[in-house]
Design a protein around this motif. Structure first.
Motif, short mmCIF file in Angstrom:
data_model
loop_
_atom_site.label_atom_id
_atom_site.label_comp_id
_atom_site.label_asym_id
_atom_site.label_seq_id
_atom_site.Cartn_x
_atom_site.Cartn_y
_atom_site.Cartn_z
N ASP A 95 9.60 44.26 29.49
CA ASP A 95 8.81 45.31 28.83
C ASP A 95 8.09 44.93 27.53
O ASP A 95 8.72 44.39 26.61
CB ASP A 95 9.72 46.48 28.41
CG ASP A 95 10.74 46.87 29.42
OD1 ASP A 95 10.76 46.29 30.50
OD2 ASP A 95 11.53 47.77 29.11
N GLN A 150 10.41 42.42 25.42
CA GLN A 150 11.75 42.04 25.84
C GLN A 150 11.72 40.56 26.19
O GLN A 150 10.98 40.15 27.09
CB GLN A 150 12.17 42.88 27.05
CG GLN A 150 12.46 44.33 26.71
CD GLN A 150 13.74 44.43 25.91
OE1 GLN A 150 14.83 44.33 26.45
NE2 GLN A 150 13.63 44.63 24.60
N ASP A 203 15.68 53.06 25.36
CA ASP A 203 14.23 52.95 25.14
C ASP A 203 13.68 54.06 24.25
O ASP A 203 12.72 54.75 24.61
CB ASP A 203 13.49 52.92 26.50
CG ASP A 203 14.11 51.92 27.46
OD1 ASP A 203 14.78 50.98 26.99
OD2 ASP A 203 13.97 52.08 28.69
C1 FRU Z 1 12.99 48.48 31.66
C2 FRU Z 1 14.31 48.13 31.01
C3 FRU Z 1 14.58 49.06 29.86
C4 FRU Z 1 15.50 48.25 29.00
C5 FRU Z 1 14.94 46.87 29.17
C6 FRU Z 1 15.98 45.80 29.09
O1 FRU Z 1 12.39 47.43 32.34
O2 FRU Z 1 15.34 48.17 31.98
O3 FRU Z 1 15.12 50.30 30.25
O4 FRU Z 1 15.47 48.66 27.67
O5 FRU Z 1 14.31 46.84 30.43
O6 FRU Z 1 15.42 44.54 29.09
#
Ligand code: FRU
Length: 482
Positions: free
Chosen positions: A23, A39, A140
């Motif tokens: 993300d 991420q 999130d």
């Molecule tokens: C979405 C997710 C989010 C989480 C992140 C972890 O793709 O699953 O909900 O914060 O990725 O990497």
């Protein structure tokens, strides 16, 4: 510097120099700079050690890479979240401080506050974290300042409950639950993740509406991850989705490809813009795609708009951000008008900066049933897009696009509604080595799909069935190499 070792690395999309990315999150705009966090696993090309990677840009297409901004601590990994500019220092870190909120993830998921006193380069951790703890998985956090109620609003994904929780706060530290949205509404499979909530004008009317983005995985229209959204009203505490003529709340999709996920917007974008970006992959195969040095790119940046379609409903459009036109290099082909029938007309794609170009044209299918648009190479690789003027859809078939066998979920045909009623569409197609983004009618419908051709596509062929169709204003641009 890290030298690129991947033939599939895009030329004008954001990618990490190395390592795993999912993300985009925590994005904000300040002093002329677009900050993008993501991420990130800096130690390998699979999902592990989640941290916030950091890149910045002044034009949304050329990215500078910065050191990791937030690293795991005693509360766990650093999952997705958001940043906001605290204009009046409600949190006590000074006027215009950048304040972030993210999910600390270990066995449980709690929300942690950080702030930056160097404009987002590094973050300091609030000593009393976590600021919010719930009994079941919630993540999130996406927050914004509500200028009418003079308080902060936070939307948090109650992932397994398929709902978004809405909280308010005077200082981003004490949060009060106000409402929840989503129970029994929309696509309910999988988990709900990465929310966003913002207001936009509805084009051609004096009206404004609120948009709630609810990313979900799996449960997308073509399998796996996708972004659904709802249009409605928000009164500072509660979001209420509009109903259609039958009294139902319709499920709407932001993109009709397979590779558009975790899409959220920048805070504080200039000039009232609502600029969004998504992760250009799908949890079904993100860890299997044929790249190693890096895994995953982000979509092109897009501008969210609202338009009213012929069915009376309001939809979210995603137009390519205006900065993208500056990427256009030389015009390699221009055709004002061409008629096409069963036999296809073939145009050559630019060979400069191979596998990278922008194609723009209008299709007039008033005298034909369907128009087939094919991208192909001499190794038998092809992508077939079909505009069905009777069904008012555009499909995208990547089953023969090249390397497709790394996952059974990769070969697929995706289909977008075109929303027009006059059998004409305009297309802007961005090809960038391993991705194709198709924007129709200024983003009223969008399809984002990955492709892994063994060699670049070199030809564009167009043909029509059920009569002749017209191709108008065809422009094929090469893309400037930095
Ligand atoms: C979405 C997710 C989010 C989480 C992140 C972890 O793709 O699953 O909900 O914060 O990725 O990497």
């Amino acid at each position: 510097d890290t030298v690129n070792r991947e033939k599939y690395r895009p030329a004008y999309h954001h990618t990490p120099l190395y390592g795993w990315m999912n993300d985009p999150n925590g994005m904000f705009y300040k002093d002329g700079i677009w900050h993008l966090y993501y991420q990130y696993n800096p130690y390998g090309s699979k999902w592990q050690n989640l941290s916030w990677g950091h890149s910045t840009s002044t034009d949304l297409v050329h990215w500078n890479h910065h050191p990791v901004a937030i690293q795991p601590d005693g509360l766990g990994m650093v999952f997705s979240g958001s940043c906001a500019i605290d204009r009046s220092s409600t949190a006590g870190y000074g006027k215009n401080a950048v304040v972030g909120l993210y999910t600390s993830a270990d066995a449980s998921q709690t929300q942690s506050l950080v702030w930056s006193d160097d404009n987002g380069e590094t973050f300091r951790t609030y000593a009393a974290n976590p600021v919010l703890t719930l009994e079941s998985e919630a993540r999130d956090p996406n927050m914004f300042w509500d200028d009418d109620a003079r308080q902060w609003v936070l939307v948090l994904a109650h992932a397994l409950e398929h709902e978004m929780l809405i909280f308010t706060s005077p200082d981003m530290k004490k949060w009060t639950l106000q409402s929840s949205f989503g129970k029994g509404i929309g696509a309910q499979e999988g988990v709900w993740e990465c929310p966003d909530l913002f207001r936009l004008p509805v084009e051609g009317s004096g009206e404004e509406k609120w948009v709630m983005l609810c990313n979900l995985n799996p449960g997308g229209p073509f399998g796996g991850s996708a972004t659904q959204y709802f249009i409605g009203e928000f009164d500072g505490k509660t979001f209420k989705a509009d109903v259609d003529a039958d009294g139902n709340i319709p499920t709407k999709w932001m993109d009709f490809g397979k590779d558009h996920y975790a899409t959220v917007s920048w805070s504080d974008a200039p000039g009232g813009r609502r600029t969004v970006i998504g992760w250009m992959s799908n949890w079904q195969y993100a860890a299997e795609v044929p790249t190693m040095q890096f895994r995953s790119a982000n979509t092109l940046p897009r501008e969210a708009r609202l338009f009213k379609a012929a069915d009376g409903q309001i939809y979210l459009s995603s137009e390519p951000s205006p900065e993208l036109t500056a990427l256009r290099g030389s015009l390699s082909l221009k055709v004002r008008k061409a008629s096409v029938g069963r036999k296809s007309r073939t145009y050559v794609l630019p060979s400069a900066n191979d596998g990278v170009c922008e194609i723009v044209f209008d299709v007039d299918a008033r005298k034909s049933g369907a128009v087939e648009i094919e991208l192909s190479n001499s190794d038998g690789g092809k992508v077939v897009m079909t505009y069905d003027a009777v069904a008012h859809t555009l499909s995208f078939d990547r089953t023969k696009s090249g390397v497709v066998d790394f996952s059974q979920d990769f070969p697929a045909v995706t289909v977008a509604p075109t929303f027009e009623t006059d059998n004409r569409i305009s297309l802007r197609i961005f090809i960038d080595r391993s991705s194709i983004e198709v924007f129709g009618n200024n983003g009223n419908f969008v399809m984002t799909n990955l492709v892994f051709p063994t060699i670049p596509y070199t030809r564009l062929s167009v043909s029509a069935r059920g009569g002749n169709a017209k191709i108008e204003n065809l422009h094929i641009y090469s893309i400037k190499e930095n």
